[in-house]
Design an enzyme around this catalytic site. Structure first.
Site, PDB file in Angstrom:
ATOM      1  N   GLY A  11       3.810  -1.820  -5.985  1.00  0.00           N
ATOM      2  CA  GLY A  11       2.955  -0.661  -5.721  1.00  0.00           C
ATOM      3  C   GLY A  11       3.556   0.264  -4.689  1.00  0.00           C
ATOM      4  NE  ARG A  14      -0.578   6.003  -6.802  1.00  0.00           N
ATOM      5  CZ  ARG A  14      -1.824   5.550  -6.827  1.00  0.00           C
ATOM      6  NH1 ARG A  14      -2.652   5.861  -5.865  1.00  0.00           N
ATOM      7  NH2 ARG A  14      -2.247   4.800  -7.833  1.00  0.00           N
ATOM      8  CB  VAL A  63       1.636  -7.035 -10.023  1.00  0.00           C
ATOM      9  CG1 VAL A  63       2.782  -6.273  -9.388  1.00  0.00           C
ATOM     10  CG2 VAL A  63       0.287  -6.431  -9.672  1.00  0.00           C
ATOM     11  CG  ASN A  89       1.550  -2.124  -0.936  1.00  0.00           C
ATOM     12  OD1 ASN A  89       0.850  -1.983   0.068  1.00  0.00           O
ATOM     13  ND2 ASN A  89       1.681  -1.168  -1.854  1.00  0.00           N
ATOM     14  CB  SER A 141      -8.271  -5.392   2.919  1.00  0.00           C
ATOM     15  OG  SER A 141      -9.251  -4.511   3.438  1.00  0.00           O
ATOM     16  CE1 TYR A 154      -8.830  -3.432  -2.152  1.00  0.00           C
ATOM     17  CE2 TYR A 154     -10.236  -3.608  -0.214  1.00  0.00           C
ATOM     18  CZ  TYR A 154      -9.019  -3.287  -0.789  1.00  0.00           C
ATOM     19  OH  TYR A 154      -7.976  -2.848  -0.002  1.00  0.00           O
ATOM     20  CB  ALA A 156     -13.824 -11.720  -4.100  1.00  0.00           C
TER      21      ALA A 156
HETATM   22  P1  NAP Z   1      -2.791   3.529  -3.216  1.00  0.00           P
HETATM   23  O1  NAP Z   1      -2.368   4.736  -2.479  1.00  0.00           O
HETATM   24  O2  NAP Z   1      -3.943   3.616  -4.142  1.00  0.00           O
HETATM   25  O3  NAP Z   1      -1.513   2.946  -4.027  1.00  0.00           O
HETATM   26  C1  NAP Z   1      -1.657   1.810  -4.822  1.00  0.00           C
HETATM   27  C2  NAP Z   1      -0.306   1.396  -5.356  1.00  0.00           C
HETATM   28  O4  NAP Z   1      -0.488   0.205  -6.147  1.00  0.00           O
HETATM   29  C3  NAP Z   1       0.335   2.420  -6.258  1.00  0.00           C
HETATM   30  O5  NAP Z   1       1.726   2.472  -6.000  1.00  0.00           O
HETATM   31  C4  NAP Z   1       0.091   1.869  -7.668  1.00  0.00           C
HETATM   32  O6  NAP Z   1       1.115   2.189  -8.605  1.00  0.00           O
HETATM   33  C5  NAP Z   1       0.149   0.384  -7.404  1.00  0.00           C
HETATM   34  N1  NAP Z   1      -0.505  -0.403  -8.449  1.00  0.00           N
HETATM   35  C6  NAP Z   1      -1.803  -0.353  -8.844  1.00  0.00           C
HETATM   36  N2  NAP Z   1      -2.012  -1.235  -9.839  1.00  0.00           N
HETATM   37  C7  NAP Z   1      -0.819  -1.838 -10.094  1.00  0.00           C
HETATM   38  C8  NAP Z   1      -0.380  -2.839 -11.000  1.00  0.00           C
HETATM   39  N3  NAP Z   1      -1.225  -3.409 -11.866  1.00  0.00           N
HETATM   40  N4  NAP Z   1       0.923  -3.208 -10.976  1.00  0.00           N
HETATM   41  C9  NAP Z   1       1.793  -2.651 -10.107  1.00  0.00           C
HETATM   42  N5  NAP Z   1       1.434  -1.698  -9.209  1.00  0.00           N
HETATM   43  C10 NAP Z   1       0.146  -1.298  -9.209  1.00  0.00           C
HETATM   44  O7  NAP Z   1      -3.139   2.313  -2.217  1.00  0.00           O
HETATM   45  P2  NAP Z   1      -2.815   2.127  -0.661  1.00  0.00           P
HETATM   46  O8  NAP Z   1      -3.925   2.685   0.110  1.00  0.00           O
HETATM   47  O9  NAP Z   1      -1.426   2.542  -0.379  1.00  0.00           O
HETATM   48  O10 NAP Z   1      -2.949   0.542  -0.555  1.00  0.00           O
HETATM   49  C11 NAP Z   1      -1.843  -0.336  -0.661  1.00  0.00           C
HETATM   50  C12 NAP Z   1      -2.319  -1.764  -0.425  1.00  0.00           C
HETATM   51  O11 NAP Z   1      -2.939  -1.842   0.865  1.00  0.00           O
HETATM   52  C13 NAP Z   1      -3.374  -2.233  -1.426  1.00  0.00           C
HETATM   53  O12 NAP Z   1      -3.194  -3.605  -1.705  1.00  0.00           O
HETATM   54  C14 NAP Z   1      -4.681  -2.022  -0.679  1.00  0.00           C
HETATM   55  O13 NAP Z   1      -5.703  -2.862  -1.148  1.00  0.00           O
HETATM   56  C15 NAP Z   1      -4.252  -2.359   0.733  1.00  0.00           C
HETATM   57  N6  NAP Z   1      -5.131  -1.777   1.765  1.00  0.00           N
HETATM   58  C16 NAP Z   1      -5.253  -0.422   1.887  1.00  0.00           C
HETATM   59  C17 NAP Z   1      -6.092   0.090   2.877  1.00  0.00           C
HETATM   60  C18 NAP Z   1      -6.276   1.566   3.093  1.00  0.00           C
HETATM   61  O14 NAP Z   1      -7.099   1.932   3.955  1.00  0.00           O
HETATM   62  N7  NAP Z   1      -5.575   2.425   2.390  1.00  0.00           N
HETATM   63  C19 NAP Z   1      -6.800  -0.781   3.713  1.00  0.00           C
HETATM   64  C20 NAP Z   1      -6.641  -2.146   3.545  1.00  0.00           C
HETATM   65  C21 NAP Z   1      -5.797  -2.630   2.565  1.00  0.00           C
HETATM   66  P3  NAP Z   1       1.005   3.453  -9.642  1.00  0.00           P
HETATM   67  O15 NAP Z   1       0.779   4.657  -8.783  1.00  0.00           O
HETATM   68  O16 NAP Z   1       2.328   3.464 -10.328  1.00  0.00           O
HETATM   69  O17 NAP Z   1      -0.134   3.151 -10.541  1.00  0.00           O
END
Ligand code: NAP
Length: 247
Positions: A11, A14, A63, A89, A141, A154, A156
């Site tokens: 992931g 972005r 994934v 990630n 998270s 989420y 869970a």
């Molecule tokens: P995001 O901007 O929505 O980016 C999500 C990424 O995951 C994208 O690169 C997307 O790829 C990829 N992805 C989604 N489904 C996928 C799959 N089935 N196989 C491979 N790649 C996949 O999310 P983010 O905010 O950067 O979050 C990144 C991680 O941190 C996540 O695990 C999220 O739960 C965790 N997190 C985020 C926050 C927050 O506040 N942002 C807080 C706590 C935890 P495509 O674009 O190619 O679909």
């Protein structure tokens, strides 16, 4: 520095994953920028890394797909001879109150976030076990620790990642492989930009450091956990949330 280390960031097209890929490459790791739907954005990340004289390539793979994940690791090891760093990630949300949450909403999130992490650990560790080294960093998270109304699926998945991290640390530790989790708080990415303004304001008030997190706040910790300096840290959950969780 991570000179010559081969790193996969899932992931990474972005958000947090993108910044992790850029940060690891800046420390001289060769980075595989995994994406699911966004090839163009993943290729942009690769170009940005190459423009800074780093080494990277993009690789599309869901994934949650066992066969595709197996093939991804076979490709990495065939191409680079090894896999040293795995950053799990990739993650999605599909929010809604439990009474309205469909089975599909539940399964999709568990499949991507939790099963996806399991599959990547399983296939990466086959190679890491043989070479007797490796660093695995899983993105949990704050919600996986505290729970959150409207995010039962989420939360869970993210709580499951913590159990998975501790179990993997115990299974793989004897071969020099470290496994840790990061629990971000509220980080400014596409995942959080759609939240309602009043909810964002409410969350901000709960952050002792008084600001929303940046992707760099997470990426620098990932780089540390992947480094030699962190080689005696395993089975831990690092909260990076401006003090919001305090657990
Ligand atoms: P995001 O901007 O929505 O980016 C999500 C990424 O995951 C994208 O690169 C997307 O790829 C990829 N992805 C989604 N489904 C996928 C799959 N089935 N196989 C491979 N790649 C996949 O999310 P983010 O905010 O950067 O979050 C990144 C991680 O941190 C996540 O695990 C999220 O739960 C965790 N997190 C985020 C926050 C927050 O506040 N942002 C807080 C706590 C935890 P495509 O674009 O190619 O679909």
């Amino acid at each position: 520095m991570l000179e010559g280390k081969i790193a996969l960031v899932t992931g990474a097209s972005r958000g947090i994953g993108k910044q992790i890929a850029i940060t690891l490459a800046a420390k001289n790791a060769v980075v595989i920028v995994n994406y699911h739907g966004n090839k163009e954005k993943a290729d942009d990340v690769v170009e940005e890394i190459k423009a800074a004289k780093g080494k990277a390539e993009s690789y599309g793979c869901d994934v949650a797909d066992d066969t595709a994940v197996k093939e991804m690791f076979q490709y990495i090891v065939k191409t680079y001879g090894t896999i040293d760093i795995l950053v799990n990630n990739a993650g999605i949300t599909c929010d809604g109150l439990m009474m309205k949450m469909t089975e599909k909403d539940f399964n999709t999130v568990i499949d991507t976030n939790l099963k996806g992490t399991f599959l990547c650990i399983k296939y990466a560790s086959r190679f890491m076990l043989k070479q007797r080294r490796g660093s695995i960093i899983n993105m949990s998270s704050i919600v996986g620790v505290t729970g959150n109304a409207g995010q039962m699926n989420y939360a869970a998945s993210k709580a499951g990642i913590i159990g998975m991290t501790k179990s993997a640390a115990k299974e793989l530790g004897s071969r020099g492989i470290t496994v840790n989790a990061i629990a971000p708080g509220f980080i400014d990415t596409e995942m959080t930009e759609d939240l309602k303004e009043d909810l964002k304001e409410k969350m901000l008030q709960q952050i002792p450091l008084g600001r929303v997190g940046k992707t760099e706040d997470i990426a620098s910790a990932v780089a540390f956990l992947a480094s030699e300096e962190a080689s005696y840290i395993s089975g831990q959950v690092l909260g990076i949330d401006g003090g919001m969780g305090c657990y």
